[in-house]
Design a protein around this motif. Structure first.
Motif, short mmCIF file in Angstrom:
data_model
loop_
_atom_site.label_atom_id
_atom_site.label_comp_id
_atom_site.label_asym_id
_atom_site.label_seq_id
_atom_site.Cartn_x
_atom_site.Cartn_y
_atom_site.Cartn_z
N ARG A 3 0.83 -1.19 0.00
CA ARG A 3 0.00 0.00 0.00
C ARG A 3 0.87 1.24 0.00
O ARG A 3 2.00 1.22 0.49
CB ARG A 3 -0.88 0.02 1.24
CG ARG A 3 -1.94 -1.04 1.22
CD ARG A 3 -2.83 -0.91 2.42
NE ARG A 3 -2.38 -1.83 3.46
CZ ARG A 3 -3.10 -2.19 4.49
NH1 ARG A 3 -4.28 -1.67 4.67
NH2 ARG A 3 -2.64 -3.04 5.37
N ARG A 4 0.31 2.31 -0.52
CA ARG A 4 1.01 3.59 -0.54
C ARG A 4 1.23 4.07 0.88
O ARG A 4 0.38 3.92 1.75
CB ARG A 4 0.16 4.59 -1.33
CG ARG A 4 0.76 5.93 -1.53
CD ARG A 4 -0.08 6.78 -2.47
NE ARG A 4 -1.49 6.77 -2.16
CZ ARG A 4 -2.11 7.72 -1.45
NH1 ARG A 4 -1.44 8.74 -0.98
NH2 ARG A 4 -3.41 7.64 -1.22
N ASP A 7 0.32 9.87 4.25
CA ASP A 7 0.84 11.23 4.36
C ASP A 7 1.03 11.55 5.85
O ASP A 7 0.06 11.51 6.62
CB ASP A 7 -0.16 12.20 3.73
CG ASP A 7 0.21 13.65 3.94
OD1 ASP A 7 1.40 13.96 4.14
OD2 ASP A 7 -0.71 14.49 3.91
N HIS A 49 4.67 0.79 7.17
CA HIS A 49 5.73 1.36 6.33
C HIS A 49 7.01 1.64 7.10
O HIS A 49 8.09 1.54 6.54
CB HIS A 49 5.23 2.62 5.62
CG HIS A 49 4.36 2.29 4.45
ND1 HIS A 49 4.85 2.07 3.20
CD2 HIS A 49 3.03 2.08 4.37
CE1 HIS A 49 3.86 1.76 2.38
NE2 HIS A 49 2.75 1.75 3.07
#
Length: 133
Positions: A3-4, A7, A49
């Protein structure tokens, strides 16, 4: 495909939006379910991440789960290294309002690698950041 990455400003804003309730659940109105879901999911994705891998599964029902921490990949059945907790406890950990050791009675952690996620907590430390989203 992973997944990205979330932010960081959005993650911070989502976590700070629920921080008053996390600090004082009895004295503050519970945030709407979508706000809680957004804060949990974005903080889990941040952990995913920050600590890429598949050896530990972190579950915060009913909002989400991620696999993280380098090591052996688990593919079938119940993973050997699992961390599971409720949304309020997860958010307190993610905000730095509760330490990993302080959460011991509120977190189910199984497997010898489960505690390794403490290395990547908090996701947003409210003690070290400005409180304005």
């Amino acid at each position: 495909m992973p997944r990205r990455a979330p932010d960081p400003a959005q993650v911070r804003a989502e976590l700070l939006a629920v921080a008053p309730w996390v600090r004082d659940p009895d004295g503050t109105e519970r945030p709407p379910r979508p706000a809680l879901a957004a804060a949990v999911r974005s903080s889990l994705r941040t952990l995913e991440h920050a600590a890429p891998g598949h050896s530990v599964e972190v579950r915060v029902p009913p909002f989400g789960a991620v696999q993280c921490v380098e090591g052996p990949r688990h593919t079938r059945g119940t993973p050997p290294n699992v961390v599971e907790t409720d949304p309020a406890t997860w958010l307190a950990l993610a905000l730095g309002l509760l330490s990993w050791d302080g959460a011991a009675d509120r977190v189910s952690a199984s497997g010898h690698r489960a505690g390794e996620i403490a290395r990547w907590l908090p996701v947003v430390d409210v003690h070290r950041t400005c409180e304005k989203p």
